[in-house]
Design a protein around this motif. Sequence first.
Motif, short mmCIF file in Angstrom:
data_model
loop_
_atom_site.label_atom_id
_atom_site.label_comp_id
_atom_site.label_asym_id
_atom_site.label_seq_id
_atom_site.Cartn_x
_atom_site.Cartn_y
_atom_site.Cartn_z
N ALA A 306 0.84 -1.21 0.00
CA ALA A 306 0.00 0.00 0.00
C ALA A 306 0.87 1.25 0.00
O ALA A 306 0.61 2.21 -0.74
CB ALA A 306 -0.92 0.00 1.22
N PHE A 307 1.94 1.23 0.80
CA PHE A 307 2.80 2.41 0.84
C PHE A 307 3.45 2.65 -0.52
O PHE A 307 3.49 3.77 -1.03
CB PHE A 307 3.88 2.27 1.92
N ILE A 308 3.96 1.56 -1.10
CA ILE A 308 4.66 1.69 -2.38
C ILE A 308 3.70 2.19 -3.46
O ILE A 308 4.06 3.05 -4.28
CB ILE A 308 5.31 0.33 -2.75
N ARG A 309 2.45 1.70 -3.44
CA ARG A 309 1.47 2.16 -4.43
C ARG A 309 1.02 3.60 -4.18
O ARG A 309 0.50 4.26 -5.06
CB ARG A 309 0.23 1.25 -4.39
N SER A 310 1.18 4.05 -2.94
CA SER A 310 0.69 5.39 -2.59
C SER A 310 1.70 6.48 -2.91
O SER A 310 1.40 7.65 -2.86
CB SER A 310 0.36 5.45 -1.10
N ALA A 311 2.95 6.07 -3.20
CA ALA A 311 4.02 7.06 -3.37
C ALA A 311 4.19 7.40 -4.84
O ALA A 311 4.51 6.53 -5.65
CB ALA A 311 5.32 6.51 -2.80
N ASN A 312 3.99 8.65 -5.16
CA ASN A 312 4.13 9.09 -6.54
C ASN A 312 5.58 9.48 -6.81
O ASN A 312 5.94 10.65 -6.78
CB ASN A 312 3.19 10.26 -6.81
N VAL A 313 6.41 8.49 -7.04
CA VAL A 313 7.85 8.72 -7.18
C VAL A 313 8.18 9.41 -8.52
O VAL A 313 8.95 10.36 -8.56
CB VAL A 313 8.64 7.40 -7.07
N ASP A 314 7.55 8.91 -9.59
CA ASP A 314 7.91 9.42 -10.93
C ASP A 314 7.79 10.95 -11.03
O ASP A 314 8.71 11.61 -11.49
CB ASP A 314 7.03 8.77 -11.99
N ASP A 315 6.64 11.48 -10.59
CA ASP A 315 6.44 12.92 -10.70
C ASP A 315 7.46 13.67 -9.86
O ASP A 315 8.00 14.69 -10.27
CB ASP A 315 5.03 13.30 -10.24
N ALA A 316 7.72 13.13 -8.66
CA ALA A 316 8.66 13.80 -7.76
C ALA A 316 10.07 13.79 -8.36
O ALA A 316 10.77 14.81 -8.35
CB ALA A 316 8.67 13.11 -6.40
N VAL A 317 10.48 12.65 -8.91
CA VAL A 317 11.83 12.57 -9.49
C VAL A 317 11.97 13.53 -10.66
O VAL A 317 12.95 14.27 -10.77
CB VAL A 317 12.17 11.12 -9.93
N SER A 318 10.96 13.54 -11.54
CA SER A 318 11.13 14.40 -12.72
C SER A 318 11.08 15.88 -12.35
O SER A 318 11.77 16.69 -12.96
CB SER A 318 10.11 14.06 -13.80
N SER A 319 10.29 16.23 -11.32
CA SER A 319 10.23 17.65 -10.99
C SER A 319 11.44 18.11 -10.19
O SER A 319 11.83 19.27 -10.26
CB SER A 319 8.94 17.97 -10.23
N LEU A 320 12.05 17.21 -9.41
CA LEU A 320 13.14 17.66 -8.54
C LEU A 320 14.52 17.40 -9.14
O LEU A 320 15.49 18.04 -8.76
CB LEU A 320 13.04 16.95 -7.19
N PHE A 321 14.61 16.45 -10.05
CA PHE A 321 15.92 16.13 -10.63
C PHE A 321 16.03 16.60 -12.07
O PHE A 321 17.03 16.36 -12.74
CB PHE A 321 16.21 14.62 -10.51
N PHE A 322 15.01 17.27 -12.58
CA PHE A 322 15.03 17.89 -13.92
C PHE A 322 15.53 16.93 -14.99
O PHE A 322 16.28 17.32 -15.88
CB PHE A 322 15.92 19.14 -13.93
N GLY A 323 15.15 15.68 -14.88
CA GLY A 323 15.56 14.73 -15.91
C GLY A 323 17.00 14.26 -15.81
O GLY A 323 17.50 13.60 -16.70
N THR A 324 17.70 14.60 -14.73
CA THR A 324 19.09 14.17 -14.61
C THR A 324 19.20 12.78 -13.98
O THR A 324 20.26 12.18 -13.99
CB THR A 324 19.91 15.14 -13.75
N ALA A 325 18.10 12.30 -13.38
CA ALA A 325 18.14 10.98 -12.75
C ALA A 325 17.01 10.14 -13.33
O ALA A 325 15.88 10.58 -13.42
CB ALA A 325 17.97 11.11 -11.24
N LEU A 345 5.60 -3.59 -10.46
CA LEU A 345 5.43 -3.67 -9.01
C LEU A 345 5.41 -2.29 -8.34
O LEU A 345 5.07 -2.17 -7.18
CB LEU A 345 6.56 -4.51 -8.40
N PHE A 346 5.81 -1.27 -9.09
CA PHE A 346 6.01 0.03 -8.43
C PHE A 346 5.17 1.14 -9.04
O PHE A 346 5.50 2.30 -8.94
CB PHE A 346 7.50 0.38 -8.45
N GLU A 347 4.07 0.75 -9.70
CA GLU A 347 3.22 1.78 -10.31
C GLU A 347 2.44 2.53 -9.23
O GLU A 347 1.91 1.95 -8.30
CB GLU A 347 2.27 1.15 -11.33
N TYR A 348 2.38 3.85 -9.43
CA TYR A 348 1.62 4.70 -8.51
C TYR A 348 0.14 4.42 -8.71
O TYR A 348 -0.38 4.60 -9.81
CB TYR A 348 1.97 6.16 -8.82
N ASP A 349 -0.54 3.95 -7.67
CA ASP A 349 -1.94 3.56 -7.80
C ASP A 349 -2.65 3.77 -6.47
O ASP A 349 -2.82 2.85 -5.67
CB ASP A 349 -2.01 2.09 -8.23
#
Lengths: 543, 336
Positions: A306-325, A345-349
């Motif tokens: 549930a925690f893993i599905r609740s975490a929107n990692v993709d949006d956070a990574v792209s907004s904070l790392f500007f495509g460098t990671a 296994l790691f889709e934001y849902d």
Amino acid sequence: MHRRLTSLLATTAAAALLVGCTAEATPASGDPVTGGTLVYATGDAEPTCLDPHVGGNYPQALIATQYLESLVSKDTDGEVIPWLADSWQVSDDGLSWEFTLKEGVTFTDGTPLTSAAVAANVAHVQDPATASSTGYLALAKVTGVEEVDELTARITLSSPDSGLLDSLSQTWLAIQSPTALERTQEENCEAPVGTGPFMVEAWDRQESVTLSRNDDYSSPPADAAHTGAAYLDGIEWRFIPDSASRYAALQSGTVDVIDNVQPDTIVAAEDDDAIDHIDAPRPGASNRLELNSSVTPFDDILVREAFIRSANVDDAVSSLFFGTAERSYSALSSVETLGVSDESLFEYDPDAANDLLDEAGWTGRDADGYRTKDGETLALTFPVSTNQSIPAEQSLFEQLQSTAAETGFRVDLEPLDLASWYAALGENDYDLVSAPYTKVGADVLRILFDTSGTVPAPSGYFANHAQVKDPEVDALLAQASATSDAGERAELYAEVQQRVLEGFYILPLYDQQNHYLHSTDVQGMRALPTVSTPALYDAWLGR
Amino acid sequence: MAGSLTPTAHPTARPGGAGRPRTRLPALRWLLLRLGGAVFVVWAVATVTFFAIRLIPGDPAEAIVGGPGSQASDEALAEARADYGLDQPLPVQYLQYLGRLLRGDLGRSYALRDDVTTVIGENVGGTLTLAVASLALASVIALALAVWSARGGRAAGAVTSLLEIVAAAVPHFWLAISLILLFSSTLGWLPPVSVPGPLGLVLPVVTLALPLSGFLGQVMRESLLTALSSPFVLAARARGEGDSGVFWRHALRHAAIPAIGLAGWAFGALISGAVVVETIFARPGIGRSLLSAVQGRDVPLVTGIVISVAIVYMIVTTLTDLADRLVDPRLREEAR
């Protein structure tokens, strides 16, 4: 079975590679020019000892790569290639490894490279007085070194270790002059003596280390672009802790190369025609959140998922790392060829996350809207090491905190200094943690996920923060370590990773970031494919 | 406090009772008292740092064998503990530490594997150069502002007052980064990090001097204006002194007195500023050593630097008080 790798094979591969670094190789233009001093500015802490046997951290590896060399190296395909050892073979039982050393190599103090040197180095790392930690762990199974003849050293093991070559490729196990090792630790820390292309001339604390060219150099790794001495007259290795001044120093031409480059700086440098970028993720583990499965609520796999599905990692990574990671879906770094990645296994849902929490019985809500069960709030303690997480990563954690809150998780971020952070881990006072781990090879999985990794070392340190205690995983890891069949080993490690990923013990974020910026005047620089430290042997200044 | 220059401030300020007969030794007694106080302060500082740094979680032996989170073996940790006497009970360690301190031995740095006195000796030069240059520049700026505001009329007074407040309020790290962005990244005039020669000193010195000049300027302007409206200025004019004579020969001297009094405080401000400035401009010095020592939990180096700074601080304040007595005859009068 006897496995033998010849230098011939690797040299042909090297010729094709020429300048290889993991992502953006620097195109060598024009003919190399000899001369000039390159100024390298590191943002890592100044080492307290220049000998990477002592302690053994990344700042030491960065600089020691310039003057110390290992028995073997790796190419960009992850193949082990000859360096100080020309060839090697393992016995059928996997308990002894014979290394044939390169002929005619001398340390910069004139001592010849012989099997006795290998024995002295292993003894040095294993001596408690050396206080080695990284190298010591890597040699855990090594029982001794026999000097078969002058150029043949036989390393004996207590049990088979398929990761031995990977371990030996690391700078923390580089070979130093046995004569120099006999000096006091103070002297050896001040100016270690190796076989490398450069040697330590002087160390002006807090300012710089002066490295000069080793004119008699004769032992480049098999994938180097040239032979003979280095092109540079020397390197001035400076310590500039502040990220903004380091970049300003590069822009103004005060320094030629900088490391520890932050995402915003990488983006800014893209617009600068005079600056090139090398993206060299560190080997070993990916940067990931580890979910402590030994205590509530993460002792329940439903809550972990549930925690893993609740975490929107993709949006956070792209907004904070500007495509460098780039987003990772693996327990291992993308440079590890045995890494297994599973995006599904790691889709934001958030909907799935809500259903999972309902199923797990976290159905109540407190006044702030966080979920509860039996009157207890669904709260997660997340100690954050401000030394190990760059500002962008700390912001990322804050964004994960807010997306997880939408599903009803209360994430309590606790920024801590390094000592307090380790103390919190030692007291099992955490639900989430992010801890980098650099090591060459898939054997890092054993450190991170074997049950024995939950038992703290004498210093309180342990690496299995997810506290995976799965006999099946342990058995697979032991088999992988013992097998000498490459295909079987890869399969076993894949199985381990699948079990870990499907158990929702970790939330992979991205590779352990490691970026270099250098002036376009610097040609031929690359990151060593072992621990991604800068290799300046082939580098030259085109100004 | 030397800032009290109005004539009315003095008659009441006489601790020790007026009328009691005084010997000719008050200067010596004053010095002995100061010395005793200084020893007490240094002891207190040493004790507080010794115990405070042990409140940080974790084992100091780890700091010796490779920092927090080191995976050192039991043997390595035991060896480190024995080497540095950490296997002794805390009170014993404390007494041993005080004993060494009395002999002028600050111990050995965990991280640098060198005597703390040696480490301080190697780094103190950089910080002193920085501090002295900054103090000089700050004094010049403050004096210029004070003179301009005193002679430039109402508008000048308002402008300098604003400048001083802004300068005093600017944090060092912000100023440092702004100066780097302007003079290094954009204009390319000055190196952003320390380089051999005086050029590398410019930005760090300006960073430290500007906020300090704001404080000094405010105090100097006040006392200059007070002095200019004092009876002795009128007396000087009556004797036929011209405008500039009155200003330079009489009033300005008074403006210097509070600045001297602030020197002790300024020293403290400069050292704390040096932590930031030396780190940003990558200059070797005591401030940067202190920062990395705290981060690395290097107990002997932290305590050593803090004690040394405390000692120097005591010396500076004693010297400024002494200087006050020399410059300001009223303080000597009082002692008779």
